[in-house]
Motif scaffolding. Structure first.
Motif, PDB file in Angstrom:
ATOM      1  N   GLU A 230     -43.039 -37.276 112.047  1.00  0.00           N
ATOM      2  CA  GLU A 230     -42.583 -38.439 112.824  1.00  0.00           C
ATOM      3  C   GLU A 230     -41.372 -38.074 113.686  1.00  0.00           C
ATOM      4  O   GLU A 230     -41.281 -38.481 114.847  1.00  0.00           O
ATOM      5  N   ALA A 231     -40.442 -37.287 113.140  1.00  0.00           N
ATOM      6  CA  ALA A 231     -39.253 -36.870 113.896  1.00  0.00           C
ATOM      7  C   ALA A 231     -39.646 -36.010 115.091  1.00  0.00           C
ATOM      8  O   ALA A 231     -39.101 -36.168 116.184  1.00  0.00           O
ATOM      9  N   ARG A 232     -40.595 -35.110 114.893  1.00  0.00           N
ATOM     10  CA  ARG A 232     -41.042 -34.258 116.000  1.00  0.00           C
ATOM     11  C   ARG A 232     -41.756 -35.076 117.080  1.00  0.00           C
ATOM     12  O   ARG A 232     -41.576 -34.840 118.279  1.00  0.00           O
ATOM     13  N   GLU A 233     -42.561 -36.022 116.658  1.00  0.00           N
ATOM     14  CA  GLU A 233     -43.253 -36.889 117.618  1.00  0.00           C
ATOM     15  C   GLU A 233     -42.236 -37.700 118.421  1.00  0.00           C
ATOM     16  O   GLU A 233     -42.351 -37.833 119.645  1.00  0.00           O
ATOM     17  N   LEU A 234     -41.237 -38.222 117.738  1.00  0.00           N
ATOM     18  CA  LEU A 234     -40.182 -38.996 118.396  1.00  0.00           C
ATOM     19  C   LEU A 234     -39.391 -38.109 119.350  1.00  0.00           C
ATOM     20  O   LEU A 234     -39.072 -38.514 120.471  1.00  0.00           O
ATOM     21  N   ARG A 235     -39.091 -36.893 118.927  1.00  0.00           N
ATOM     22  CA  ARG A 235     -38.335 -35.954 119.771  1.00  0.00           C
ATOM     23  C   ARG A 235     -39.054 -35.714 121.095  1.00  0.00           C
ATOM     24  O   ARG A 235     -38.451 -35.754 122.160  1.00  0.00           O
ATOM     25  N   GLU A 236     -40.375 -35.485 121.038  1.00  0.00           N
ATOM     26  CA  GLU A 236     -41.114 -35.186 122.266  1.00  0.00           C
ATOM     27  C   GLU A 236     -41.308 -36.426 123.139  1.00  0.00           C
ATOM     28  O   GLU A 236     -41.336 -36.320 124.369  1.00  0.00           O
ATOM     29  N   ALA A 237     -41.403 -37.592 122.532  1.00  0.00           N
ATOM     30  CA  ALA A 237     -41.468 -38.836 123.317  1.00  0.00           C
ATOM     31  C   ALA A 237     -40.134 -39.073 124.034  1.00  0.00           C
ATOM     32  O   ALA A 237     -40.122 -39.499 125.200  1.00  0.00           O
ATOM     33  N   LEU A 238     -39.041 -38.795 123.344  1.00  0.00           N
ATOM     34  CA  LEU A 238     -37.717 -38.911 123.972  1.00  0.00           C
ATOM     35  C   LEU A 238     -37.578 -37.904 125.120  1.00  0.00           C
ATOM     36  O   LEU A 238     -37.096 -38.244 126.195  1.00  0.00           O
ATOM     37  N   ARG A 239     -38.020 -36.667 124.885  1.00  0.00           N
ATOM     38  CA  ARG A 239     -37.938 -35.642 125.938  1.00  0.00           C
ATOM     39  C   ARG A 239     -38.712 -36.102 127.180  1.00  0.00           C
ATOM     40  O   ARG A 239     -38.249 -35.946 128.307  1.00  0.00           O
ATOM     41  N   ALA A 240     -39.885 -36.685 126.984  1.00  0.00           N
ATOM     42  CA  ALA A 240     -40.679 -37.182 128.111  1.00  0.00           C
ATOM     43  C   ALA A 240     -39.921 -38.267 128.874  1.00  0.00           C
ATOM     44  O   ALA A 240     -39.916 -38.284 130.108  1.00  0.00           O
ATOM     45  N   ALA A 241     -39.260 -39.171 128.156  1.00  0.00           N
ATOM     46  CA  ALA A 241     -38.474 -40.223 128.809  1.00  0.00           C
ATOM     47  C   ALA A 241     -37.296 -39.621 129.569  1.00  0.00           C
ATOM     48  O   ALA A 241     -36.984 -40.046 130.691  1.00  0.00           O
TER      49      ALA A 241
ATOM     50  N   LEU B  78     -37.109 -36.602 130.829  1.00  0.00           N
ATOM     51  CA  LEU B  78     -37.638 -35.942 132.026  1.00  0.00           C
ATOM     52  C   LEU B  78     -37.887 -36.977 133.128  1.00  0.00           C
ATOM     53  O   LEU B  78     -37.604 -36.726 134.304  1.00  0.00           O
ATOM     54  N   ALA B  79     -38.394 -38.131 132.741  1.00  0.00           N
ATOM     55  CA  ALA B  79     -38.618 -39.213 133.715  1.00  0.00           C
ATOM     56  C   ALA B  79     -37.285 -39.673 134.313  1.00  0.00           C
ATOM     57  O   ALA B  79     -37.217 -39.961 135.517  1.00  0.00           O
ATOM     58  N   HIS B  80     -36.232 -39.733 133.507  1.00  0.00           N
ATOM     59  CA  HIS B  80     -34.911 -40.106 134.030  1.00  0.00           C
ATOM     60  C   HIS B  80     -34.456 -39.134 135.113  1.00  0.00           C
ATOM     61  O   HIS B  80     -33.729 -39.518 136.027  1.00  0.00           O
ATOM     62  N   ALA B  81     -34.857 -37.886 134.984  1.00  0.00           N
ATOM     63  CA  ALA B  81     -34.475 -36.865 135.964  1.00  0.00           C
ATOM     64  C   ALA B  81     -35.460 -36.803 137.139  1.00  0.00           C
ATOM     65  O   ALA B  81     -35.334 -35.951 138.005  1.00  0.00           O
ATOM     66  N   GLY B  82     -36.453 -37.696 137.130  1.00  0.00           N
ATOM     67  CA  GLY B  82     -37.402 -37.756 138.229  1.00  0.00           C
ATOM     68  C   GLY B  82     -38.559 -36.784 138.119  1.00  0.00           C
ATOM     69  O   GLY B  82     -39.221 -36.499 139.102  1.00  0.00           O
ATOM     70  N   HIS B  83     -38.804 -36.287 136.913  1.00  0.00           N
ATOM     71  CA  HIS B  83     -39.871 -35.312 136.721  1.00  0.00           C
ATOM     72  C   HIS B  83     -40.878 -35.830 135.724  1.00  0.00           C
ATOM     73  O   HIS B  83     -40.510 -36.293 134.651  1.00  0.00           O
ATOM     74  N   PRO B  84     -42.159 -35.720 136.058  1.00  0.00           N
ATOM     75  CA  PRO B  84     -43.174 -36.150 135.097  1.00  0.00           C
ATOM     76  C   PRO B  84     -43.202 -35.200 133.911  1.00  0.00           C
ATOM     77  O   PRO B  84     -42.960 -34.002 134.071  1.00  0.00           O
ATOM     78  N   PRO B  85     -43.456 -35.711 132.722  1.00  0.00           N
ATOM     79  CA  PRO B  85     -43.559 -34.812 131.566  1.00  0.00           C
ATOM     80  C   PRO B  85     -44.745 -33.881 131.750  1.00  0.00           C
ATOM     81  O   PRO B  85     -45.733 -34.243 132.383  1.00  0.00           O
ATOM     82  N   HIS B  86     -44.637 -32.679 131.214  1.00  0.00           N
ATOM     83  CA  HIS B  86     -45.704 -31.702 131.399  1.00  0.00           C
ATOM     84  C   HIS B  86     -46.702 -31.686 130.254  1.00  0.00           C
ATOM     85  O   HIS B  86     -47.608 -30.897 130.234  1.00  0.00           O
ATOM     86  N   ARG B  87     -46.543 -32.569 129.301  1.00  0.00           N
ATOM     87  CA  ARG B  87     -47.506 -32.628 128.193  1.00  0.00           C
ATOM     88  C   ARG B  87     -47.703 -34.077 127.773  1.00  0.00           C
ATOM     89  O   ARG B  87     -46.877 -34.935 128.030  1.00  0.00           O
ATOM     90  N   THR B  88     -48.801 -34.317 127.111  1.00  0.00           N
ATOM     91  CA  THR B  88     -49.129 -35.660 126.663  1.00  0.00           C
ATOM     92  C   THR B  88     -48.442 -35.931 125.334  1.00  0.00           C
ATOM     93  O   THR B  88     -48.542 -35.146 124.401  1.00  0.00           O
TER      94      THR B  88
END
Length: 168
Positions: A48-59, A61-71
């Protein structure tokens, strides 16, 4: 990796979780008991922590104007499992959002995101543009348009790549 100071308030927890994985080396602090203890993650809550970490990273990346590179699972879906409630201070009447259950990591992350939303700092927490980095950092630039966790490392590498591409 950044030489910048930690993000303010509860965003430091978000930044700390995202930065448990060094993408360039593959080192994951969640693989160690010390890394898990630092964030209050149990062995049972590791996935769960790893899943949350990658969801946060995707958000971030979006804050920086870049689409996440993974689903990844959308951050909103994960944080919906961590309900918040309004607390009001009896002495000064101030109010804030708090996690309904302060123990689990998703609840603490949800409260930190809510606090940052209210403070107007949520979108300043970003992930580095460099594909081999994506380190979380708090953008303290006046215009809020920072792109790299470190100008000396990731920024310099990107600028050198652009320079070399122009020469050819």
């Amino acid at each position: 990796m950044s030489e910048r100071s930690a993000a303010p308030g509860g965003l430091a927890l978000v930044e700390s979780l995202v930065n448990t994985l060094d993408i360039e080396t593959g080192a994951d602090l969640l693989d160690t008991p010390e890394g898990r203890d630092r964030l209050g993650v149990t062995e049972a809550g590791l996935a769960e922590a790893r899943e949350l970490r990658e969801a946060l990273r995707a958000a971030l990346l979006a804050h920086a104007g870049h689409p996440p590179h993974r689903t990844v699972t959308p951050l909103g879906t994960l944080l919906a499992r961590a309900p918040l409630y309004v607390t009001v201070d009896d002495h000064d009447g101030s109010a804030r959002l708090a996690a309904a259950d302060t123990g689990p990591l998703p609840s603490r992350i949800a409260a930190a995101v809510a606090e940052a939303l209210v403070a107007g700092t949520w979108t300043r927490l970003k992930a580095c543009q460099a594909e081999t980095c994506h380190w979380a950092y708090y953008d303290r630039s006046p215009a809020g348009r920072g792109r790299w966790c470190s100008m000396q490392v990731c920024g310099a590498r990107a600028k050198m790549r652009r320079y070399r591409a122009k020469e050819q």
